[in-house]
Design an enzyme around this catalytic site. Structure first.
Site, PDB file in Angstrom:
ATOM      1  N   GLU A   3       0.813  -1.222   0.000  1.00  0.00           N
ATOM      2  CA  GLU A   3       0.000   0.000   0.000  1.00  0.00           C
ATOM      3  C   GLU A   3       0.844   1.268   0.000  1.00  0.00           C
ATOM      4  O   GLU A   3       0.764   2.083   0.929  1.00  0.00           O
ATOM      5  CB  GLU A   3      -0.961  -0.014   1.200  1.00  0.00           C
ATOM      6  CG  GLU A   3      -1.974  -1.146   1.123  1.00  0.00           C
ATOM      7  CD  GLU A   3      -2.834  -1.276   2.375  1.00  0.00           C
ATOM      8  OE1 GLU A   3      -2.550  -0.591   3.370  1.00  0.00           O
ATOM      9  OE2 GLU A   3      -3.778  -2.079   2.357  1.00  0.00           O
TER      10      GLU A   3
ATOM     11  N   GLU B 215      -6.688  -7.557  -0.967  1.00  0.00           N
ATOM     12  CA  GLU B 215      -7.260  -7.598   0.390  1.00  0.00           C
ATOM     13  C   GLU B 215      -8.740  -7.280   0.261  1.00  0.00           C
ATOM     14  O   GLU B 215      -9.104  -6.183  -0.173  1.00  0.00           O
ATOM     15  CB  GLU B 215      -6.578  -6.584   1.311  1.00  0.00           C
ATOM     16  CG  GLU B 215      -5.078  -6.791   1.426  1.00  0.00           C
ATOM     17  CD  GLU B 215      -4.416  -5.846   2.426  1.00  0.00           C
ATOM     18  OE1 GLU B 215      -5.127  -5.105   3.118  1.00  0.00           O
ATOM     19  OE2 GLU B 215      -3.167  -5.868   2.487  1.00  0.00           O
TER      20      GLU B 215
HETATM   21 ZN   LIG Z   1      -3.895  -3.502   4.200  1.00  0.00          ZN
END
Ligand SMILES: [Zn+2]
Ligand SMILES: [Zn+2]
Ligand SMILES: [Zn+2]
Lengths: 644, 644, 644
Positions: free
Chosen positions: A141, A312
């Site tokens: 991320e 995710e």
């Molecule tokens: Zn995450």
């Protein structure tokens, strides 16, 4: 296909085999591991303890799972931070951001590049050819928690170097930035200061370049990791898991390094993050807004040049939003199917088991906290597993007929210089996307300069700076092209174009912008003509030099113009004007639509059609639909699939 | 009895005798002095100038006043701060909090402990046996102005030492905190960093321990002062004046050092501080909410193990809230009587005379600014003085039939990890208290682990971590026990219990919590059954494993359960559900109630019954009441006392 | 007359002559230049490059323009900041405010004074006697961007020196500030700390002195510049361009240095800055509120002792407010005429041409960005130019019959100690001014101590500290005097007067204030009698010792009193009470009024009467009016002028 994020280091080794077996039982084929485990594989400098990870990989592989291995660079360990504090990032206010969570590094630090390369090399060399490893994830991320921009001395130095490369001479820099204004002239690149902590606002050109610089750094840093991995791990693909609604850097450029894109889908948490109204937030609190996930699926399909995962997937309530409701029953399954409908290759749940400790202990998993008992999300994932097995391989996603040109740099431009406090780039793009989706249309995201030739309709919510490639692609579009406000209003150096906005687009639109008004809430400017509604927030005063005027503001000024296949809208449209304008453009493009209620969404994948119900009422599928999955009466939180 | 806070150092010595005489004239028996006078008794290091204080004490004593002497540690003088800057506290953002107001020290500084002991020793030795001195106050308002927590290097070091004592080995620390998460592992206690200024949130377990550590420090620091005083001042009692709505440290632990508790009652200022609605704030602006003062009286009666004072009673408008209205006529008298009704031994006004200078110059006193002229508050105090003389000695307070278990650590837990933005521990406790009081019930506060055997009803708004003593006391309760949400949801190391919430309470409640939903304003979950209303803010998903279900959420999930004498509520209740649930519990406990309008409150002290009217309409006392003070028709801002 | 702000350094030299010619064509007679050009006239230390400016001045002069030359001290160049970082200012939180915009200096720096004197001397010596130069501007917008107060070590040292001069001995300082409170006593002037970053609020007396000190510094700094200029530039006048709604320093004191005042009029931007309601902000977003510009014209006419310019007139949308709407057509002309009506000698537009670069690129000019094409504002300016030519020289402004006493120090006092969160000095003065203007009255601003003898009505919205000169002037007023709340409530050292408020005004008003209540929104105290309405925000409890009571609060307390020609209002009045009170005072003063709708304003200049329509509906001039400009039916955004 389904996947899951797993942290073998969080659980006693004795539990791994059972975990792996139970993954397989519900139809999970892929498992991501390792991305936060640096302190466990190198507890102090040059002392490596890979043995536990060797065993974990072997156990997972033995169970038939395909492993995605993450590089652990999102979590530099304490000893490294102590040894090299110059890796730490800084807040805009000058405060250092210390150890104790994650992403505590700046991309500007040369030390950090060296240390990153070292650990990536170690991991890639050890596992690059392990038969269980099918792919890699770089870092985790990028940009999450506002970590794209950093404001320390390392950043200043790296920025100065970047500027030297881009401008060659300080005279050119002074000219480009207009530093004659307010005596801001620099005598050398060493003079460059961080564009922050000034008495009043700093030069927007400097700030815009600072953003571009940081964006470039991320792409370069990611490429460095990719090159090391490719050297050691032939035949495996590489991805990065992007975070939704992070636009601080150009994801397309990072995507260029990757074999496929992936993103982390937390539809409910985003309801609190996106600037929805309070009424919308309350309405969609337990399902998410029906375009939040889809918008990102379509974006990351573009970033991955057609290939993407959800790395995710939210499996229940999370921990990080101001409020964290339990999703309505069925939503975990719905989101999973929706991702697949938009072309996801794998939907991977985060996480296998709720942690009973540390920062994410309120984040659901497929299993209850610390236990081997399925959560609600676990049961819904298992249902999808069974359904997937029943349906067999899904067809490939095709190309949509509508393109939305999405330009990260316009986010930076409008953040640097909002001019009106509520000009929010992400909101503009999202609302245009939402209006198209409510017409039942599929949408492809396209980067500036991407090929537009075959789209029937091209919408450009805005593109502040239009470079030559972008201009050429737009000029080459054969379908209808619709431009939104601010397009072409700055050149590469953030100067107003000599010919005024829309600058290089003037030959396409036949318009010229002479004034801009930004309108506080409560102010609007009514529009009527072939479309009606009102302009809000941002209103341009346009010379219609070489175009037809399709609609006008109350005082007669042009609001919507058309020149050949090119339409241009001179304001931020309210809902009526937006819907009307897009309908007009869709009609001009000769596209069929299937308008749906605001809680229903449709999506095609190959010859499969999908419908999703985010609402509280049922909706009946089109007469012709003969569901492979679900029923003709689509009840709330349900999914239907049919061939068509 | 009545008291007053007096600053002889603020007024010319020639005025002291008259001041003392006028105190006595209105019935004041006690006077607190000295707590901010350090720079006047030690203007530079080791140069002591006690003579003026000797004379002041003699004058007050000669007038027949009983003196409470404060240690001056809340205001370290400039020379001390300059000599030892390491005593200064730090903001969470890392900024030092400098000299120029008060409480500019951190409890973590060893220097500060040494300097505190030195000055306390000096003062206690000089005045410990003076016949005018009847008691002592340690410091002033620990924790006021957010001074419990400090975030500097001294704090980090002291925290590391505290952790070493509590966890012995760093491996145990790593295990307890789950530092394997995000590679946060520490190699030694020296590695411990402040849980702040991280990129995203720090480990909640660390933050929770940081809070426990600071709370422990205050209790230890206070004990250090008490031990010195006791050595020098035999036969005198010691108190500390706590500040309302400061829950950053465990007041019960400080109370263990003391002979009696006291607190500083500013009912109107608290209206702006407590999270009331705007409508409530406007309604109660000039009287305070009818439970604000009472709630604290009952809390500090518990902290003082039955004995408490109001050390500072608001005598008129104050200076420190966003708005500072003049109290309605009669309120100063009402608050005084109300404190006495709840068992206060002395109500001491702050302050004798309004200061015409410095920070509190807009804070009323019993006399107008700088003058010898009674203020409105002064006249009301005199009225109470006369009434007290008429009524004679008040009987002792008895034990209530309802206990409210109040757990400071739950405040820290829910602050560290709110999960829903509006889960406010103080609000939860206050609303439960308010609902009980509206039923006409008296309430005792009890600390976790305190004896509950003889209460007919025990309410536990929440207790996040339940230690063995608390569990045993709750298990030993013979009355009805009602648990609120989040109870038993964390263990001592802030981990989720292996058996899930309510952890050690599962055998009592027969329930298990599998999911938690936090609900933004506008969302709620209707409840019906033996009680009705709705859950808001926080909603638990409960397995009713071994209990009856008394009420259910809309989807059929258990909302209120009962197992034997133990009831458990699976949500934050809205007003209807809260009132209904408490009524049900009260009925189950077989308690008589006397529901009162929301502006009336009752209270028993021995055989005396008191009624107070906070509203704008009259209320008639029960038929049987025969007022000793006041009238049967209780008009606004009036007090009635009768025997019953 | 008309002027314009011009930046020859921004445009290629080849364009200057045409620019000058086009200025003259639309009737511009004056041009301001040079105030931000330091880096272009001294690109590095002692290397001066004045040649370009020589040529620019010659070109402008040759075109017949009169030149106002600015000293460039608002923009110290990078090399100077690097050489002497001690010139930089600091935020209250202790953060340095760096290079990269403007005003990055503190008035406390001795280095900065030396460097300022050096550059001013250089510029004044070179151009002081140039025939094209008619006047000078010192610096630019003192105090803009919160630059009056600075909070660094240089400021602390300069403050200590200032205190030493004002208090002579530290004992007197301790006594004045009341540092005995909370042991804040100082042993020497070196002990003085910045009144910031304390645990709770610092001593208000210290903070008030800190403000006075900074205000004094600006006046002294400005005087230093003026003296240098006067030495080198005989026969030229000097002004400074003040910024609207900056009250951090005493503009009257700076005005004492100057030959005439000037101010920078951005009526639309101020709509978002002033605390209007949201409804007002929306209503006036595209015209500005009808008193915003006028209020400042009248203020600066006083600061300039009768002479003022608008140095910067908004010519279209600006860039710096949260929203920046395009003004309605006609408003640029209207504002220009309005300034002239209030006595402006010159209205000078900011700026000639919109910059296509740097911070103000969204700020309109008289020409479009980078081009030689008139903007809407340019065309409206040209219209005024023609109209001025038609009307010929305007008569002198006379004296008004109403004086509003405006006291900068009261702003500091009420900021230092608001006591009620919404006690805003600027709002109080503005609302009193607005109410007078709606009665059709002209208003003169008068500084404390200024001569009031000849005014028929004197209003004092508040004057917290009343010094002897102010008291004498008020006592000497022969007209009606009306005092607002808080008047006379503090002495020079910020202590409460011994006799209580209104202190030295007690003999005038015959009242004494014993208590103050501050009222949150929603609370008010009804008033009735000769006037009616309600007190809000601030309510005084008054002894009417020697005066008549004209109106009372609900409980009978005095609300409005009168003693001879002196009236006093004991609260912040709501709109009804304010209007009623001013009407009563106006009647008592025997003034004629001409009440106008809230969107119309009138103004007299000599024998000319002007009317302005800010609204959306027409309004008819008085029967007797025979317009020289405009029509009897005054339509929206129109101006009328007639003789009367
Ligand atoms: Zn995450
Ligand atoms: Zn206090
Ligand atoms: Zn300006």
């Amino acid at each position: 296909m389904l996947g899951v994020c797993y942290y073998p280091e969080h659980w006693d080794e004795s539990r791994w085999a059972k975990d792996a077996r139970r993954m397989r039982e519900i139809g999970i084929s892929h498992v991501r591991i390792g991305e936060f485990a640096w302190s466990r594989i190198e507890p102090c400098r040059d002392h490596f303890t890979f043995e536990w990870l060797d065993r974990a990989i072997d156990v997972l592989h033995a169970a038939g799972l395909k492993i995605v291995l993450g590089t652990p660079t999102a979590t530099p360990p304490k000893w490294l931070v102590d040894e090299y504090p110059d890796i730490l990032p800084f807040e805009e206010n000058g405060q250092v951001r210390g150890f104790g969570s994650r992403r505590h590094y700046t991309f500007s630090s040369r030390t950090w590049w060296r240390e990153s390369a070292r650990i990536v090399e170690k991991v890639a060399a050890r596992y690059g050819t392990h038969p269980g490893i099918v792919g890699w994830q770089t870092d985790n991320e990028y940009g999450c928690h506002d970590t794209t921009l950093s404001w320390g001395e390392e950043d200043r130095k790296a920025f100065a170097s970047w500027l030297r490369r881009h401008y060659q001479s300080v005279d050119q820099l002074n000219e480009a930035w207009g530093t004659v204004f307010w005596s801001m002239e620099l005598a050398s690149f060493e003079d460059v200061a961080l564009p922050a902590r000034t008495v009043t606002e700093p030069n927007p050109a400097t700030r815009h370049d600072f953003w571009r610089f940081h964006s470039d750094q991320i792409a370069d840093y990611d490429r460095m990791q990719c090159e090391i991995i490719r050297k050691h791990s032939p035949g495996r693909w590489i991805t990065h898991n992007f975070m939704g609604f992070v636009s601080d850097f150009d994801h397309f450029k990072v995507g260029d390094n990757l074999d496929l894109a992936s993103w982390d889908s937390y539809p409910i948490g985003f309801v609190e993050k996106f600037p929805f109204s309070e009424a919308e937030r309350t309405r969609w609190a337990e399902t998410s807004h029906p375009d939040i996930a889809a918008y990102h699926h379509d974006l990351y399909r573009a970033v991955g040049r057609g290939r993407f995962w959800v790395m995710e997937q939210q499996p229940g309530p999370v921990n990080w939003a101001p409020w964290n409701p339990v999703p309505k029953p069925g939503m975990v399954r719905l989101w999973t199917w929706e991702a697949l409908a938009h072309g996801a290759e794998v939907v991977s749940y985060f996480r296998w088991r709720q942690a009973d400790f540390a920062q994410e202990q309120m984040h659901a998993g497929l299993n209850l906290a610390g236990s081997d008992e399925w959560s609600v999300g676990g049961r819904e994932a298992a249902q999808v597993g069974r359904e997937l097995a029943m349906l067999g391989t899904l067809p490939d996603s095709g190309r949509a007929q509508v393109a939305l040109v999405f330009d990260y740099a316009s986010y930076w431009s409008t953040m640097v210089q909002p001019q009106g406090k509520d000009f929010r780039f992400e909101e503009l793009c999202f609302r245009w996307y939402e209006a198209l989706r409510r017409l039942g249309l599929d949408v492809d995201f396209v980067r500036p300069g991407g090929d537009l030739a075959d789209y029937r309709l091209v919408v450009v919510p805005t593109m502040v700076h239009v470079d030559e490639a972008a201009r050429a692609a737009l000029a080459g579009a054969e379908g209808v092209v619709l431009f939104g406000p601010r397009s072409g209003s700055r050149d590469r150096s953030f100067r107003i174009p000599q010919e005024l906005a829309p600058g290089p687009l003037q030959p396409l639109t036949g318009t010229r912008v002479t004034q801009v008004s930004t309108l506080r809430p409560g102010l609007s400017d009514a529009v009527s003509g072939e479309v009606s509604g009102a302009g809000i927030r941002w209103r341009e005063y346009v010379d219609a030099r070489d175009c037809a005027v399709l609609a006008r503001f109350a005082n007669g000024d042009p609001a919507l113009t058309r020149r050949g296949n090119v339409m241009a809208l001179a304001c931020w449209p309210d809902e009526d004007l937006l819907t009307g304008t897009l309908r007009l453009a869709v009609e001009a493009a000769g596209l069929d639509t299937l308008p749906v209620p605001d809680f229903i969404r449709l999506r095609r994948r190959g010859d499969l059609l999908f419908a999703f119900n985010y609402g509280t009422q049922p909706w009946d599928l089109p007469e012709s639909a003969n569901p492979l999955l679900g029923t003709r009466r689509l009840t709330p939180q349900q999914v239907a699939i049919w061939r068509g």
